[in-house]
Design a protein around this motif. Sequence first.
Motif, PDB file in Angstrom:
ATOM      1  N   TRP A 147       0.768  -1.164   0.015  1.00  0.00           N
ATOM      2  CA  TRP A 147       0.089  -0.016  -0.124  1.00  0.00           C
ATOM      3  C   TRP A 147       0.927   1.235   0.036  1.00  0.00           C
ATOM      4  CZ3 TRP A 147       0.608  -2.619   4.763  1.00  0.00           C
ATOM      5  CH2 TRP A 147       1.066  -1.835   5.919  1.00  0.00           C
ATOM      6  N   GLY A 148       0.489   2.630  -0.118  1.00  0.00           N
ATOM      7  CA  GLY A 148       1.100   3.681  -0.411  1.00  0.00           C
ATOM      8  C   GLY A 148       1.131   4.361   0.914  1.00  0.00           C
ATOM      9  N   MET A 149       2.026   4.976   1.585  1.00  0.00           N
ATOM     10  CA  MET A 149       1.975   5.591   2.571  1.00  0.00           C
ATOM     11  C   MET A 149       1.305   7.069   2.171  1.00  0.00           C
ATOM     12  SD  MET A 149       5.837   7.070   3.003  1.00  0.00           S
ATOM     13  CE  MET A 149       6.636   5.512   2.833  1.00  0.00           C
ATOM     14  N   MET A 150       0.791   7.609   3.137  1.00  0.00           N
ATOM     15  CA  MET A 150       0.099   8.973   3.316  1.00  0.00           C
ATOM     16  C   MET A 150       1.233   9.999   3.367  1.00  0.00           C
ATOM     17  SD  MET A 150      -3.196   8.705   5.856  1.00  0.00           S
ATOM     18  CE  MET A 150      -2.286   7.551   7.184  1.00  0.00           C
ATOM     19  N   ALA A 151       1.155  11.029   2.541  1.00  0.00           N
ATOM     20  CA  ALA A 151       1.915  12.170   2.478  1.00  0.00           C
ATOM     21  C   ALA A 151       1.555  13.037   4.035  1.00  0.00           C
ATOM     22  CB  ALA A 151       1.805  13.008   1.330  1.00  0.00           C
ATOM     23  N   ARG A 152       2.553  13.704   4.336  1.00  0.00           N
ATOM     24  CA  ARG A 152       2.085  14.535   5.691  1.00  0.00           C
ATOM     25  C   ARG A 152       1.008  15.218   5.575  1.00  0.00           C
ATOM     26  NH1 ARG A 152       8.502  16.537   6.837  1.00  0.00           N
ATOM     27  NH2 ARG A 152       9.307  14.672   7.816  1.00  0.00           N
ATOM     28  N   PRO A 153       0.713  16.112   4.644  1.00  0.00           N
ATOM     29  CA  PRO A 153      -0.254  16.593   4.656  1.00  0.00           C
ATOM     30  C   PRO A 153      -1.783  15.749   4.552  1.00  0.00           C
ATOM     31  CG  PRO A 153       0.445  17.106   2.535  1.00  0.00           C
ATOM     32  CD  PRO A 153       1.340  16.436   3.387  1.00  0.00           C
ATOM     33  N   VAL A 154      -1.784  14.726   4.061  1.00  0.00           N
ATOM     34  CA  VAL A 154      -2.859  13.826   4.101  1.00  0.00           C
ATOM     35  C   VAL A 154      -3.048  12.963   5.473  1.00  0.00           C
ATOM     36  CG1 VAL A 154      -3.930  11.667   3.003  1.00  0.00           C
ATOM     37  CG2 VAL A 154      -2.483  13.333   1.861  1.00  0.00           C
ATOM     38  N   HIS A 155      -1.782  12.729   6.066  1.00  0.00           N
ATOM     39  CA  HIS A 155      -1.773  12.195   7.321  1.00  0.00           C
ATOM     40  C   HIS A 155      -2.526  13.079   8.397  1.00  0.00           C
ATOM     41  CE1 HIS A 155       0.758  10.011  10.663  1.00  0.00           C
ATOM     42  NE2 HIS A 155      -0.468   9.519  10.649  1.00  0.00           N
ATOM     43  N   ALA A 156      -1.861  14.319   8.186  1.00  0.00           N
ATOM     44  CA  ALA A 156      -2.443  15.455   9.149  1.00  0.00           C
ATOM     45  C   ALA A 156      -4.266  15.719   9.046  1.00  0.00           C
ATOM     46  CB  ALA A 156      -2.003  16.728   9.045  1.00  0.00           C
ATOM     47  N   ALA A 157      -4.525  15.594   7.783  1.00  0.00           N
ATOM     48  CA  ALA A 157      -5.998  15.562   7.514  1.00  0.00           C
ATOM     49  C   ALA A 157      -6.780  14.425   8.045  1.00  0.00           C
ATOM     50  CB  ALA A 157      -6.344  15.477   5.852  1.00  0.00           C
ATOM     51  N   ASN A 213      -8.409   0.895  -5.868  1.00  0.00           N
ATOM     52  CA  ASN A 213      -7.813   1.098  -4.797  1.00  0.00           C
ATOM     53  C   ASN A 213      -7.417   2.574  -4.688  1.00  0.00           C
ATOM     54  OD1 ASN A 213      -7.686  -0.971  -2.712  1.00  0.00           O
ATOM     55  ND2 ASN A 213      -6.247  -2.025  -3.840  1.00  0.00           N
ATOM     56  N   LEU A 214      -7.734   3.133  -3.559  1.00  0.00           N
ATOM     57  CA  LEU A 214      -7.255   4.674  -3.456  1.00  0.00           C
ATOM     58  C   LEU A 214      -6.083   4.588  -2.056  1.00  0.00           C
ATOM     59  CD1 LEU A 214     -10.785   5.951  -3.432  1.00  0.00           C
ATOM     60  CD2 LEU A 214      -9.347   6.368  -4.950  1.00  0.00           C
ATOM     61  N   HIS A 215      -5.871   3.451  -1.795  1.00  0.00           N
ATOM     62  CA  HIS A 215      -4.807   3.662  -0.712  1.00  0.00           C
ATOM     63  C   HIS A 215      -3.676   2.926  -1.209  1.00  0.00           C
ATOM     64  CE1 HIS A 215      -6.692  -0.616   0.694  1.00  0.00           C
ATOM     65  NE2 HIS A 215      -5.812  -0.800   0.078  1.00  0.00           N
ATOM     66  N   LYS A 216      -3.517   2.669  -2.467  1.00  0.00           N
ATOM     67  CA  LYS A 216      -2.237   2.494  -3.039  1.00  0.00           C
ATOM     68  C   LYS A 216      -1.461   3.437  -3.479  1.00  0.00           C
ATOM     69  CE  LYS A 216      -2.960  -2.687  -4.003  1.00  0.00           C
ATOM     70  NZ  LYS A 216      -1.993  -3.018  -3.024  1.00  0.00           N
ATOM     71  N   TRP A 217      -1.809   3.970  -4.977  1.00  0.00           N
ATOM     72  CA  TRP A 217      -0.857   4.893  -5.629  1.00  0.00           C
ATOM     73  C   TRP A 217      -1.622   6.343  -5.573  1.00  0.00           C
ATOM     74  CZ3 TRP A 217       3.825   3.622  -6.711  1.00  0.00           C
ATOM     75  CH2 TRP A 217       4.139   2.290  -6.769  1.00  0.00           C
ATOM     76  N   ILE A 218      -2.854   6.598  -4.808  1.00  0.00           N
ATOM     77  CA  ILE A 218      -3.488   7.728  -4.706  1.00  0.00           C
ATOM     78  C   ILE A 218      -2.912   8.399  -3.407  1.00  0.00           C
ATOM     79  CG2 ILE A 218      -5.587   9.015  -4.058  1.00  0.00           C
ATOM     80  CD1 ILE A 218      -5.045   8.537  -7.186  1.00  0.00           C
ATOM     81  N   GLY A 219      -2.687   7.249  -2.372  1.00  0.00           N
ATOM     82  CA  GLY A 219      -2.193   7.762  -1.134  1.00  0.00           C
ATOM     83  C   GLY A 219      -2.975   7.952  -0.012  1.00  0.00           C
ATOM     84  N   ALA A 220      -4.290   7.438  -0.246  1.00  0.00           N
ATOM     85  CA  ALA A 220      -5.094   7.935   0.775  1.00  0.00           C
ATOM     86  C   ALA A 220      -4.923   6.629   2.016  1.00  0.00           C
ATOM     87  CB  ALA A 220      -6.810   7.595   0.303  1.00  0.00           C
ATOM     88  N   PRO A 221      -5.596   7.120   3.093  1.00  0.00           N
ATOM     89  CA  PRO A 221      -5.642   6.214   4.274  1.00  0.00           C
ATOM     90  C   PRO A 221      -5.846   4.731   3.795  1.00  0.00           C
ATOM     91  CG  PRO A 221      -6.420   7.968   5.047  1.00  0.00           C
ATOM     92  CD  PRO A 221      -6.463   8.143   3.386  1.00  0.00           C
ATOM     93  N   LEU A 222      -5.382   3.631   4.386  1.00  0.00           N
ATOM     94  CA  LEU A 222      -5.760   2.262   4.229  1.00  0.00           C
ATOM     95  C   LEU A 222      -7.211   2.176   4.623  1.00  0.00           C
ATOM     96  CD1 LEU A 222      -2.818   0.131   5.994  1.00  0.00           C
ATOM     97  CD2 LEU A 222      -3.783  -0.171   3.627  1.00  0.00           C
TER      98      LEU A 222
END
Length: 407
Positions: free
Chosen positions: A47-57, A236-245
């Motif tokens: 899966w793709g990790m969230m970028a910092r601003p996504v993680h904050a949201a 999937n949105l949590h792989k290459w889009i980088g949404a939460p799992l």
Amino acid sequence: MDRRTLLAAAAAMPVAPALAADDARWAGIAAQYDVTRKVVQLEHGNWGMMARPVHAAYRAHVDRVNRDTSFYARREMPGEIEGVRARVAAAMGVGPGELAFTRNATEAMRALILGYSRLRPGDAVLHADLDYDAMQACMESLKGRRGVEVIKIALPLPATRQAVLDAYARAFAAHPNLRMVLLTHVSHRTGLVLPVAEIAAMARLRGIDAIVDAAHGVGQIDYKLPDLAADFLGINLHKWIGAPLGVGAIVIRGGRLADIDVDPAEAGASPADIRSRVHTGTVDYAALLAVPAALDFHEGIGAAAKQARLRALRDRWVRPARELATVEVLTPDDPGSYGAITAFRLKGRTSHEANVALARRLLDEHGIFTVHRDGLASGSCVRVTPALATTMEEVDRFVAALRKVAG
């Protein structure tokens, strides 16, 4: 973090595809990811990790959902989730009524394959060795569930665009009773990008529907879902889009909803609503609410620039790897046939055990984390998957390690 702040952060990053190989200009994007530096992480395909601003949201949404619970969930949240669905549908190039959220692509594909209602005893369905294991298992189950013939083919190796097209054309011609085919846009085993639109067009001429597993395509490859020319897709949105799992979607194009059965757990829902085709139960609402932040970050970089950077990271190791006499790279270099993911093995070492040992040696001796993959008709391999958090220097470390193990 609000949408305006997210967009401003993304807009400040370099996005031109021509800059894909300039690591200095991409350092700002890589710095937005809190990736482990214990190892060189070249296994971003899970899966793709969230970028910092996504993680904050996401954290902010977790706090709200946890604080307000059902007082929020039963009043304001449904409308907000509908807004997220409209945003995702627009980003994918489909209508809101053509998309429903799932927890992952597997859940979406299971609903499509098992719910596909046009099959009759004596019909046939087709899948390939590069398809995902759970999807293959669902296809195989149709023999007992629907009374159909299940056909499995091995895709050619080395793969070329024409060879893949020819393989499907031969299978379609050899089995006139085919009614449905499973296609994987980007293989999780080797990273091969199928010419899905061309295969789906060939299938349609013979009355065959394509059900497309686009789990790895969305966000890794620059395209919109209608470009695949298929009516049934799982993403999937949590792989290459980088949404939460825990966020995926089922897509059924307009006019085709009746060809997928209503989920038994949704018996009281409207059959005209795509959400009746899958029952997820309670999901991570905060993850859904954070999807717009992930789309903001993804769109701020730009799909074309992102694809170009991922290919540049991949090319950085594949080109020297092809010069090593004992290394077999399984993924073609045609730009239309690959993205970030590529698989390799040592020539003649096709067993599961050999490739588990190879991945372990890369980790234990060189600090390079990859993963072995099984299931190819030709044998096992090791998958290498960089991401935007990966630096060119890390890829160079992998090349140095590969030269040693290949020797």
